[in-house]
Design an enzyme around this catalytic site. Sequence first.
Site, PDB file in Angstrom:
ATOM      1  N   GLN A   1      54.180 -90.885 -51.049  1.00  0.00           N
ATOM      2  CA  GLN A   1      52.866 -90.653 -51.651  1.00  0.00           C
ATOM      3  C   GLN A   1      52.030 -89.778 -50.719  1.00  0.00           C
ATOM      4  OE1 GLN A   1      51.395 -94.711 -53.411  1.00  0.00           O
ATOM      5  NE2 GLN A   1      52.882 -95.133 -51.824  1.00  0.00           N
TER       6      GLN A   1
ATOM      7  N   HIS B   1      52.601 -86.931 -54.590  1.00  0.00           N
ATOM      8  CA  HIS B   1      51.190 -86.543 -54.713  1.00  0.00           C
ATOM      9  C   HIS B   1      50.907 -85.148 -54.165  1.00  0.00           C
ATOM     10  CE1 HIS B   1      50.071 -91.108 -55.036  1.00  0.00           C
ATOM     11  NE2 HIS B   1      50.548 -90.609 -56.158  1.00  0.00           N
TER      12      HIS B   1
ATOM     13  N   ARG C   1      41.129 -82.557 -43.601  1.00  0.00           N
ATOM     14  CA  ARG C   1      42.326 -83.406 -43.655  1.00  0.00           C
ATOM     15  C   ARG C   1      43.580 -82.614 -43.287  1.00  0.00           C
ATOM     16  NH1 ARG C   1      42.692 -86.332 -49.144  1.00  0.00           N
ATOM     17  NH2 ARG C   1      44.521 -87.204 -48.105  1.00  0.00           N
TER      18      ARG C   1
ATOM     19  N   CYS D   1      46.895 -71.475 -57.660  1.00  0.00           N
ATOM     20  CA  CYS D   1      45.816 -70.803 -58.381  1.00  0.00           C
ATOM     21  C   CYS D   1      45.554 -71.509 -59.711  1.00  0.00           C
ATOM     22  CB  CYS D   1      46.206 -69.345 -58.615  1.00  0.00           C
ATOM     23  SG  CYS D   1      45.021 -68.469 -59.652  1.00  0.00           S
TER      24      CYS D   1
ATOM     25  N   SER E   1      49.853 -99.799 -49.929  1.00  0.00           N
ATOM     26  CA  SER E   1      49.222-100.960 -50.546  1.00  0.00           C
ATOM     27  C   SER E   1      49.876-101.238 -51.907  1.00  0.00           C
ATOM     28  CB  SER E   1      47.713-100.738 -50.700  1.00  0.00           C
ATOM     29  OG  SER E   1      47.472 -99.555 -51.417  1.00  0.00           O
TER      30      SER E   1
ATOM     31  N   GLY F   1      54.442 -99.001 -45.466  1.00  0.00           N
ATOM     32  CA  GLY F   1      53.037 -98.610 -45.307  1.00  0.00           C
ATOM     33  C   GLY F   1      52.312 -98.195 -46.561  1.00  0.00           C
TER      34      GLY F   1
ATOM     35  N   ASN G   1      55.106-103.544 -43.169  1.00  0.00           N
ATOM     36  CA  ASN G   1      53.651-103.404 -43.283  1.00  0.00           C
ATOM     37  C   ASN G   1      53.023-104.494 -42.402  1.00  0.00           C
ATOM     38  OD1 ASN G   1      50.904-103.305 -44.327  1.00  0.00           O
ATOM     39  ND2 ASN G   1      51.739-102.330 -46.167  1.00  0.00           N
TER      40      ASN G   1
HETATM   41  P1  OAD Z   1      46.537 -97.334 -48.647  1.00  0.00           P
HETATM   42  O1  OAD Z   1      45.430 -96.926 -47.744  1.00  0.00           O
HETATM   43  O2  OAD Z   1      46.178 -97.872 -49.978  1.00  0.00           O
HETATM   44  O3  OAD Z   1      47.450 -98.400 -47.908  1.00  0.00           O
HETATM   45  C1  OAD Z   1      47.902 -98.219 -46.602  1.00  0.00           C
HETATM   46  C2  OAD Z   1      48.841 -99.338 -46.262  1.00  0.00           C
HETATM   47  O4  OAD Z   1      49.386 -99.085 -44.961  1.00  0.00           O
HETATM   48  C3  OAD Z   1      48.195-100.728 -46.194  1.00  0.00           C
HETATM   49  O5  OAD Z   1      48.980-101.647 -46.930  1.00  0.00           O
HETATM   50  C4  OAD Z   1      48.203-101.061 -44.706  1.00  0.00           C
HETATM   51  O6  OAD Z   1      48.314-102.470 -44.452  1.00  0.00           O
HETATM   52  C5  OAD Z   1      49.436-100.318 -44.253  1.00  0.00           C
HETATM   53  N1  OAD Z   1      49.488 -99.983 -42.808  1.00  0.00           N
HETATM   54  C6  OAD Z   1      48.468 -99.813 -41.926  1.00  0.00           C
HETATM   55  N2  OAD Z   1      48.916 -99.506 -40.714  1.00  0.00           N
HETATM   56  C7  OAD Z   1      50.267 -99.484 -40.795  1.00  0.00           C
HETATM   57  C8  OAD Z   1      51.326 -99.226 -39.842  1.00  0.00           C
HETATM   58  N3  OAD Z   1      51.073 -98.927 -38.585  1.00  0.00           N
HETATM   59  N4  OAD Z   1      52.596 -99.307 -40.302  1.00  0.00           N
HETATM   60  C9  OAD Z   1      52.872 -99.625 -41.594  1.00  0.00           C
HETATM   61  N5  OAD Z   1      51.920 -99.867 -42.517  1.00  0.00           N
HETATM   62  C10 OAD Z   1      50.636 -99.796 -42.125  1.00  0.00           C
HETATM   63  O7  OAD Z   1      47.516 -96.052 -48.779  1.00  0.00           O
HETATM   64  P2  OAD Z   1      48.602 -95.754 -49.894  1.00  0.00           P
HETATM   65  O8  OAD Z   1      49.262 -96.984 -50.378  1.00  0.00           O
HETATM   66  O9  OAD Z   1      49.459 -94.658 -49.369  1.00  0.00           O
HETATM   67  O10 OAD Z   1      46.641 -91.048 -53.679  1.00  0.00           O
HETATM   68  O11 OAD Z   1      47.707 -95.165 -51.049  1.00  0.00           O
HETATM   69  C11 OAD Z   1      48.330 -94.686 -52.212  1.00  0.00           C
HETATM   70  C12 OAD Z   1      47.570 -93.517 -52.773  1.00  0.00           C
HETATM   71  O12 OAD Z   1      46.189 -93.865 -52.907  1.00  0.00           O
HETATM   72  C13 OAD Z   1      47.528 -92.299 -51.890  1.00  0.00           C
HETATM   73  O13 OAD Z   1      48.678 -91.487 -52.008  1.00  0.00           O
HETATM   74  C14 OAD Z   1      46.316 -91.573 -52.397  1.00  0.00           C
HETATM   75  C15 OAD Z   1      45.355 -92.736 -52.500  1.00  0.00           C
HETATM   76  O14 OAD Z   1      44.342 -92.608 -53.414  1.00  0.00           O
HETATM   77  C16 OAD Z   1      46.094 -89.898 -54.100  1.00  0.00           C
HETATM   78  O15 OAD Z   1      45.289 -89.266 -53.443  1.00  0.00           O
HETATM   79  C17 OAD Z   1      46.577 -89.461 -55.444  1.00  0.00           C
END
Ligand code: OAD
Length: 249
Positions: free
Chosen positions: A103, A121, A72, A129, A194, A192, A218
């Site tokens: 995030q 995050h 990653r 460490c 969820s 962007g 979004n």
């Molecule tokens: P998600 O994968 O849950 O959501 C991604 C969002 O981006 C969705 O609502 C999509 O519709 C939207 N999306 C997709 N393409 C896009 C674009 N081109 N422009 C704008 N939006 C777009 O990701 P997060 O909400 O970031 O945490 O997830 C939150 C946390 O869950 C992450 O930080 C991570 C994960 O588990 C940890 O690892 C602690």
Amino acid sequence: MLMQDKIQEARDAIASAEKLLVFTGAGISKESGVPTFREAGGLWEKFKAEDFATLEAFKRRPKEVWEWYRFRRNLARKAEPNPAHYAVAKLETLHDDFMVATQNIDNLHQRAGAKKVLELHGNIMRSYCLKCGHKVDESEHKLEGEVPTCPKGDCGGVMRPDVVWFGEFLDPKVLEQSFKFAAECDCCIVIGTSGVVYPAAQIPVLARRNDACIIEINPEPSALTRIADYFLKGKAGEIMPMLVEENPG
Ligand code: OAD
């Protein structure tokens, strides 16, 4: 309301904001080629969080977990910020009282030039460490070994990625600063995400409680759309520049 009118109103709300917050999730980096989590083809579809993103998983299989984070990290390193990251960085230059709460761990806001970034995050480029807490920024100092050990003195403790795993607390200082800024801002742009992961998702809710104007970008509705004054359906890399450019269109 027509999309064009919504964009114009959102632009005006942003331009007149005195305290502006940008809250971002994986979707803002999707157009840079960094995968999201919960969409079709997202990371949590292919990998189980409990196998890669918990301290227990790391203690059980440190080599595999490191391998996954290196994979990653390389994706994030190779990725370039997209027009949405640049638009956010531009907003910072236009607003004295400004903050990004992200995030994301991919470092792309910073690489686009943003300086006021709260990393909820963590950051995939850093490691720390488990024994002594020593932090290493791997964009400056490369750690060796499949499971790298602490380079400080003769510590030799196991290094782990500086990211928040499931079941772990967010850095209290970062969280407090984000909550405080959200509770006082008058405009919050949500890009962007969820909006299902807490406590991060509480940030726009606190802004809403302060009667801030909530602007969401979004392609799909999210768990936060219900609190948005303007839901701008579309890709961040296309919509964000329209909200920031002086003479759009
Ligand atoms: P998600 O994968 O849950 O959501 C991604 C969002 O981006 C969705 O609502 C999509 O519709 C939207 N999306 C997709 N393409 C896009 C674009 N081109 N422009 C704008 N939006 C777009 O990701 P997060 O909400 O970031 O945490 O997830 C939150 C946390 O869950 C992450 O930080 C991570 C994960 O588990 C940890 O690892 C602690």
